[in-house]
Scaffold this active site. Structure first.
Site, PDB file in Angstrom:
ATOM      1  N   LYS A   1      17.046  53.945 -14.238  1.00 13.45           N
ATOM      2  CA  LYS A   1      18.005  54.810 -13.329  1.00 13.45           C
ATOM      3  C   LYS A   1      18.343  53.371 -12.078  1.00 13.45           C
ATOM      4  CE  LYS A   1      15.050  53.798  -9.349  1.00 13.45           C
ATOM      5  NZ  LYS A   1      15.497  52.838  -8.339  1.00 13.45           N
TER       6      LYS A   1
ATOM      7  N   ASP B   1       8.486  57.592  -6.947  1.00 10.76           N
ATOM      8  CA  ASP B   1       9.470  57.941  -7.975  1.00 10.76           C
ATOM      9  C   ASP B   1       9.483  58.408  -9.026  1.00 10.76           C
ATOM     10  OD1 ASP B   1      11.630  56.501  -6.503  1.00 10.76           O
ATOM     11  OD2 ASP B   1      11.972  53.823  -7.133  1.00 10.76           O
TER      12      ASP B   1
END
Ligand code: ATP
Length: 291
Positions: A11, A141
């Protein structure tokens, strides 16, 4: 099912704000998360549980990474297998491609792939919500990585809202040859005295409107105040990307990876060549947003 193969995508943060440090030491964030086309590959093989062999074994094609209980893959597998009382064993092979300790959530994404992989391998019928709830125990995350795509991330990263994906664009991603500890960056961030905060709400609106300019005009990351100060090469890479046609460039997460956004693939490829010549980073990729 005997074998399952999963891709674990990296990401970037199109925008990253830290609102405050909570009394328990965690930081409250407001970030725009975006999956990109760089990925690790994980292969899961099921085997009968035997008395002598450990239930979980991990092999990794990268010497920098642990293969014991310190690997996030191991932690995720152990948590799932304990929770669902699985008696069989699993061999997990990791082919690492995502830069390590880079601000691209490589470890969290691998852990997320373990949730999807073991869910299929052992037919656990975990819903996305079940996986996210368990995943946050591995890292803040991980729930986002389980979900992927474009999302607004709040709280300590566990409050997730899917938002509109950005319009098509090309990404140049470069990681300078330094490793940055996320812990160090957050510990040295003075969240309460930040003079400027990114316009995350404006970016969400720009995403809804499909305006690439609206997005690139708002790319800001408050963690740059710590990491760029320590490693000026990050600012050099950003300048280099911009001077070779990037709409804008930003450090991802706690760094040191930098991404530049380009409208044209040709421009991104040219910038890639220039970046290579400059020698500011060894790990360089041209890729796209991943849905
Ligand atoms: P984030 O963006 O979430 O801060 P990061 O990109 O900065 O992540 P990672 O690459 O996820 O950092 O990993 C940071 C540290 O975690 C590494 O130094 C490594 O020793 C450890 N680690 C444990 N398991 C893994 C894994 N599967 N992949 C990468 N790192 C791992």
């Amino acid at each position: 099912m005997e074998q399952v193969i999963r891709k674990a995508y990296a990401k970037i943060n199109l925008g990253l704000d830290v609102l405050r440090r909570r009394p328990d030491g965690y930081h409250e964030v407001k970030m725009v998360m975006q999956t990109v086309g760089i990925f690790d590959t994980l292969t899961f093989r099921r085997r009968a549980g035997e008395g002598t062999r450990p239930l979980i074994s991990i092999s990794v094609d990268n010497e920098e990474l642990p293969t014991d209980g310190n690997n996030l893959i191991y932690k995720a597998a152990e948590l799932i297998m304990r929770t669902y009382v699985i008696k069989d064993g699993v061999d997990i092979k990791l082919q690492k491609n995502i830069p390590i300790a880079a601000g691209m959530a490589g470890g969290s994404s691998d852990a997320a792939a373990v949730f999807h992989g073991l869910n299929e391998l052992f037919s656990l019928s975990m819903s996305l919500e079940d996986m996210k709830k368990l995943g946050v125990k591995i890292g803040a995350d991980v729930p986002y990585c389980i979900m992927g795509g474009t999302a607004l991330s709040e709280g300590i990263g566990e409050i997730l809202t899917p938002i509109s994906a950005p319009p098509e664009a090309y990404l140049l991603i470069a990681k300078p040859d330094i490793s940055v500890s996320t812990k160090f960056v957050y510990e040295n961030l003075h969240a309460d005295t930040l003079k400027k905060h990114p316009d995350i709400d404006g970016m969400v609106k720009a995403l809804e409107e499909g305006s690439l300019k609206g997005i690139t005009d708002r790319m800001e990351n408050v963690l740059e105040t710590v990491t760029v100060k320590k490693y000026p090469v990050i600012a050099q890479i950003k300048d280099e990307m911009r001077s070779h046609g990037a709409e804008n460039a930003l450090m991802s997460g706690s760094g040191p990876t930098v991404f530049g956004i380009y409208r044209e693939k040709g421009t991104a490829l040219k910038a890639y060549e220039e970046m290579k010549k400059k020698g500011l980073a060894r790990q360089i990729y041209v890729t796209e947003f991943q849905g």
